[in-house]
Write an enzyme that holds these catalytic residues in place. Sequence first.
Site, PDB file in Angstrom:
ATOM      1  N   ASP A  99       0.868  -1.164   0.000  1.00  0.00           N
ATOM      2  CA  ASP A  99       0.000   0.000   0.000  1.00  0.00           C
ATOM      3  C   ASP A  99       0.920   1.234   0.000  1.00  0.00           C
ATOM      4  OD1 ASP A  99      -2.400   1.529   0.313  1.00  0.00           O
ATOM      5  OD2 ASP A  99      -1.954   1.709   2.446  1.00  0.00           O
ATOM      6  N   SER A 135      -2.769   0.700  -4.317  1.00  0.00           N
ATOM      7  CA  SER A 135      -3.273   1.781  -3.475  1.00  0.00           C
ATOM      8  C   SER A 135      -4.674   2.201  -3.903  1.00  0.00           C
ATOM      9  CB  SER A 135      -2.321   2.980  -3.580  1.00  0.00           C
ATOM     10  OG  SER A 135      -2.857   4.127  -2.967  1.00  0.00           O
ATOM     11  N   ASP A 143      -0.285   5.205   1.032  1.00  0.00           N
ATOM     12  CA  ASP A 143      -0.598   6.217   2.043  1.00  0.00           C
ATOM     13  C   ASP A 143      -0.676   5.610   3.433  1.00  0.00           C
ATOM     14  OD1 ASP A 143      -1.060   8.697   0.446  1.00  0.00           O
ATOM     15  OD2 ASP A 143      -2.549   7.430  -0.526  1.00  0.00           O
ATOM     16  N   ASP A 202      -1.476  -0.728   6.147  1.00  0.00           N
ATOM     17  CA  ASP A 202      -1.644  -0.035   7.425  1.00  0.00           C
ATOM     18  C   ASP A 202      -3.106   0.055   7.848  1.00  0.00           C
ATOM     19  OD1 ASP A 202      -2.461   3.260   6.919  1.00  0.00           O
ATOM     20  OD2 ASP A 202      -1.961   1.988   5.219  1.00  0.00           O
TER      21      ASP A 202
END
Length: 245
Positions: free
Chosen positions: A33, A133, A35, A191
């Site tokens: 990922d 993403s 961000d 995250d």
Amino acid sequence: MFCRVGLARRASRTTAAGVCQSYPVAVRATLFDMDGLLIDSEVLWHRAEVEIFGAMGVPISEAEDRSTKGMFVAEVVDFWYERYPWHDVSRAAVVDRLLARVGELIETEGRLLPGARRALDLASDRGPVALASSTPEPLIVRSLEHFGLRDRFAAVCSADAEPFGKPHPGVFLSAASSLGVSPLECLVFEDSAAGVLAAKAGRMSVVAVPAHEDRHEPVFALADLVLASLEELSAQWLDDHFVPR
């Protein structure tokens, strides 16, 4: 490392006699990922939302948590429009403003999160690497180029090009296909809770690196490994899960 759960994944097959057997599956590729995992940009997204939506009368402040984390940018705009509709500016125009502002903030104030370059190095040493993403591709490319990371990925995939965003696994499945590997042979770094759910829905292994304020969420227990930071990533753990090159 504050939590580690799970063992090597196992796939199943049915023998000629009709008996279902399981066998271990080793990892061959890595999907990252962006961000909040590689780039410390979640706070910049929130600031851009506060600036742009605030100017249109939406009552959000920087002191609040970002309730729209993990959504497509168009979904973020729809989310706030449905609650506090504005006039004179189209939702498409607001999307463009948000993307432009986030790009500016990343280029002026953005930073890579601790351990990001090392994690990319460790993964690249063991197999092909792709980025998956929810951010639209032009902003992904702008961000990667700013940090000199564009060439680190064999493929870049945006969930913005998929029918559904995370927690649907579509963007991860597309990234695996772009690398020519089975989803079962992919390790995902994420995250967000939605990202972990998406990766597991795609039958992939997951290393979760949640923000401190998100670590209480039970979904992170689904991850094969949970880290407080990418700095904690162990080369030995990767060696134990990857096919030797």
